[in-house]
Design an enzyme around this catalytic site. Structure first.
Site, mmCIF file in Angstrom:
data_model
loop_
_atom_site.group_PDB
_atom_site.id
_atom_site.type_symbol
_atom_site.label_atom_id
_atom_site.label_comp_id
_atom_site.label_asym_id
_atom_site.label_seq_id
_atom_site.Cartn_x
_atom_site.Cartn_y
_atom_site.Cartn_z
ATOM 1 N N GLY A 1 3.951 19.290 65.094
ATOM 2 C CA GLY A 1 5.206 19.874 65.561
ATOM 3 C C GLY A 1 5.451 19.491 67.012
ATOM 4 N N THR A 2 4.382 19.468 67.796
ATOM 5 C CA THR A 2 4.491 19.096 69.211
ATOM 6 C C THR A 2 5.091 17.700 69.344
ATOM 7 O OG1 THR A 2 2.580 20.460 69.776
ATOM 8 C CG2 THR A 2 3.142 18.707 71.324
ATOM 9 N N ASN B 1 7.575 32.003 68.202
ATOM 10 C CA ASN B 1 6.177 32.142 67.810
ATOM 11 C C ASN B 1 5.556 33.390 68.410
ATOM 12 O OD1 ASN B 1 6.732 30.423 70.141
ATOM 13 N ND2 ASN B 1 4.536 30.276 70.410
ATOM 14 N N GLN C 1 8.068 27.656 63.354
ATOM 15 C CA GLN C 1 7.732 28.977 62.811
ATOM 16 C C GLN C 1 8.656 29.375 61.660
ATOM 17 O OE1 GLN C 1 5.121 30.896 63.486
ATOM 18 N NE2 GLN C 1 4.339 29.723 65.214
ATOM 19 N N SER D 1 6.056 21.796 61.290
ATOM 20 C CA SER D 1 4.614 21.534 61.372
ATOM 21 C C SER D 1 3.944 22.056 60.103
ATOM 22 C CB SER D 1 4.036 22.236 62.600
ATOM 23 O OG SER D 1 2.650 22.057 62.651
ATOM 24 N N HIS E 1 0.857 22.900 59.338
ATOM 25 C CA HIS E 1 -0.179 23.938 59.326
ATOM 26 C C HIS E 1 0.372 25.343 59.485
ATOM 27 C CE1 HIS E 1 -0.929 24.883 63.731
ATOM 28 N NE2 HIS E 1 -0.253 23.768 63.882
ATOM 29 N N THR F 1 0.113 3.690 61.166
ATOM 30 C CA THR F 1 -0.147 3.808 59.728
ATOM 31 C C THR F 1 -0.042 5.282 59.358
ATOM 32 O OG1 THR F 1 -1.600 1.900 59.820
ATOM 33 C CG2 THR F 1 -1.870 3.375 57.926
ATOM 34 N N CYS G 1 -1.609 29.251 71.667
ATOM 35 C CA CYS G 1 -1.439 28.092 72.534
ATOM 36 C C CYS G 1 -1.634 28.454 74.000
ATOM 37 C CB CYS G 1 -0.062 27.487 72.336
ATOM 38 S SG CYS G 1 0.239 27.089 70.628
HETATM 39 N N1 PLP Z 1 6.635 24.978 68.171
HETATM 40 C C1 PLP Z 1 6.324 26.242 67.832
HETATM 41 C C2 PLP Z 1 7.394 27.282 67.811
HETATM 42 C C3 PLP Z 1 5.000 26.577 67.511
HETATM 43 O O1 PLP Z 1 4.699 27.838 67.202
HETATM 44 C C4 PLP Z 1 4.013 25.567 67.557
HETATM 45 C C5 PLP Z 1 2.586 25.888 67.309
HETATM 46 O O2 PLP Z 1 2.131 26.977 67.639
HETATM 47 C C6 PLP Z 1 4.402 24.246 67.887
HETATM 48 C C7 PLP Z 1 5.723 23.999 68.189
HETATM 49 C C8 PLP Z 1 3.416 23.139 67.918
HETATM 50 O O3 PLP Z 1 3.111 22.684 66.614
HETATM 51 P P1 PLP Z 1 1.763 21.855 66.373
HETATM 52 O O4 PLP Z 1 0.641 22.826 66.426
HETATM 53 O O5 PLP Z 1 1.936 21.240 65.008
HETATM 54 O O6 PLP Z 1 1.696 20.820 67.426
#
Ligand code: PLP
Length: 387
Positions: free
Chosen positions: A70-71, A150, A178, A198, A200, A236, A326
């Site tokens: 997601g990042t 989040n 989220q 994301s 996970h 890849t 985080c």
């Molecule tokens: N954006 C939000 C709102 C999130 O809650 C998170 C992860 O906690 C992320 C982005 C980042 O996602 P990833 O862990 O896949 O990098």
């Protein structure tokens, strides 16, 4: 057995997702760019997953770009938009309670000379769409506001913000990490141009995500190389991870209504139970417009003790968070999200985040309601905690 109530940090892998990924982890997984049979099979698996993610979001297949997180999707949305805007002055409008994946990317761009406006939130963590409108400038290149927080679980009015963006002819990005798989998102009707996901967070594997890029929106890649993912994300492909994201998206789509009804019921029982047993408990975030499984609570007069509470719950076999995994590395720093919502520095350390997912049971909620009140009762009041 741990009662895991930290699904906003990450979710357990659904065994059905694991089963779909297994052949791509242990077997002969080809390179999707290869022309031989193993390569073609891998390509077919990646494309099937793309269709599954597209179906979850009401998007077209070719609008889904797989990323490593997601990042990374957030970075691609912000940096890719600015870099595609050519030379000259650029401006971004970003919500003040965005995840660091957006906030820190905006700050990075600010250091490169991009102007950034951080739009404030109210006491519930909600952005006023009019504040977004007022922040627009002639050189605004992107608006980025998350679909759901989040930290506090509040849902943002993304349809209204999207309409403002559309009227102004500015692309709109939403970090739906989220929200995806938990709230119905139909991009056929929603005025959103870029959207981050994301795996996970929806019972898929870690280390894989996706960015939805509406047809016609131009981005400059941030990773250069062999030109995979329509040239927007060279490397890849992580076939196993992508297959996992696809299956997780498919399950989320088919089970969303049922999962959500159950989660809302469990969440409300959790919140009400804690409030009844601990009169000093108060709910943080929007009481109505919030994620189905998300509870964020403060304990009046004991806010500085949130980490002690987390550790005591951990010892009691209950995994929760104090706000955001985080920010765990930053220890007891006050949360910028809570501060933006008007909490003072001491109260901003005090949130306890309990987040439910597909595998939580009524027994998990019972365990919290059985253990938490005594642990809260054992905390020091604020004045002594400070001494
Ligand atoms: N954006 C939000 C709102 C999130 O809650 C998170 C992860 O906690 C992320 C982005 C980042 O996602 P990833 O862990 O896949 O990098």
């Amino acid at each position: 057995m741990v009662a895991y109530l930290d699904n906003a940090a990450t979710t357990p892998l659904d065994p059905r997702v694991g089963a779909a990924m297994a052949p791509w982890i242990s077997g002969m997984a080809g390179n999707p760019s290869s022309l031989h049979a193993p390569g073609r099979e891998a390509r077919a698996a990646v494309e099937a997953a793309r269709a599954q993610v597209a179906a979850l979001l009401g998007a077209r297949r070719e609008e889904i770009i797989f990323t490593a997180s997601g990042t990374e999707a957030d970075n691609l949305a912000l940096i890719g938009t600015v870099q595609a805007s050519g030379s000259g002055r650029h401006h971004l409008v970003v919500g003040v309670i965005e995840h660091p994946a957006v906030i820190e990317t905006a700050r990075f761009l600010e250091r490169q000379g991009v102007d950034v406006s951080f739009v404030p939130v109210d006491g519930f963590g909600r952005i006023d769409p009019d504040a977004v409108r007022r922040a627009l400038r002639p050189h605004t290149r992107l608006i980025s506001v998350m679909a759901a927080s989040n930290v506090v679980g509040t849902l943002q009015p993304i349809a209204e913000i999207g309409r403002i963006a559309r009227d102004a002819g500015i692309p709109f990005h939403t970090d739906a990490v989220q929200a995806a798989g938990k709230l119905p998102l139909d991009l056929a009707g929603l005025p959103v141009d870029l959207l981050s996901v994301s795996a996970h967070k929806l019972h898929g594997p870690k280390g894989v995500g996706a960015l939805y890029v509406r047809t016609g929106v131009t981005l400059e890649p941030i990773i250069h190389g062999g030109g995979q993912e329509h040239g927007l994300r060279s490397a890849t492909e992580n076939v196993a991870g992508i297959v996992g994201l696809g299956r997780a998206a498919e399950l989320a789509r088919s089970e969303m209504a049922e999962d959500n009804a159950r989660l809302v019921h469990l969440r409300d029982r959790l919140i009400e139970g804690i409030r009844l047993a601990c009169p000093q408990a108060y709910l943080i975030g929007d009481p109505f417009r919030r994620l189905p499984g998300h509870a964020c609570l403060g304990f009046a007069g004991q806010e500085g003790e949130a980490i002690r509470l987390l550790l005591a719950l951990d010892e009691a076999g209950i995994a929760v968070s104090t706000g955001s995994a985080c920010s765990a590395a930053r220890g007891a720093e006050p949360s910028y999200v809570l501060q933006a919502m008007g909490f003072d520095a001491l109260r901003a350390r005090g949130a306890l985040r309990l987040t439910l997912g597909r595998f939580n049971t009524a027994g998990d909620v019972d365990l919290v309601l059985e253990r938490l009140p005594a642990l809260v009762g054992g905390l020091r009041p604020l004045a002594t905690a400070r001494a």
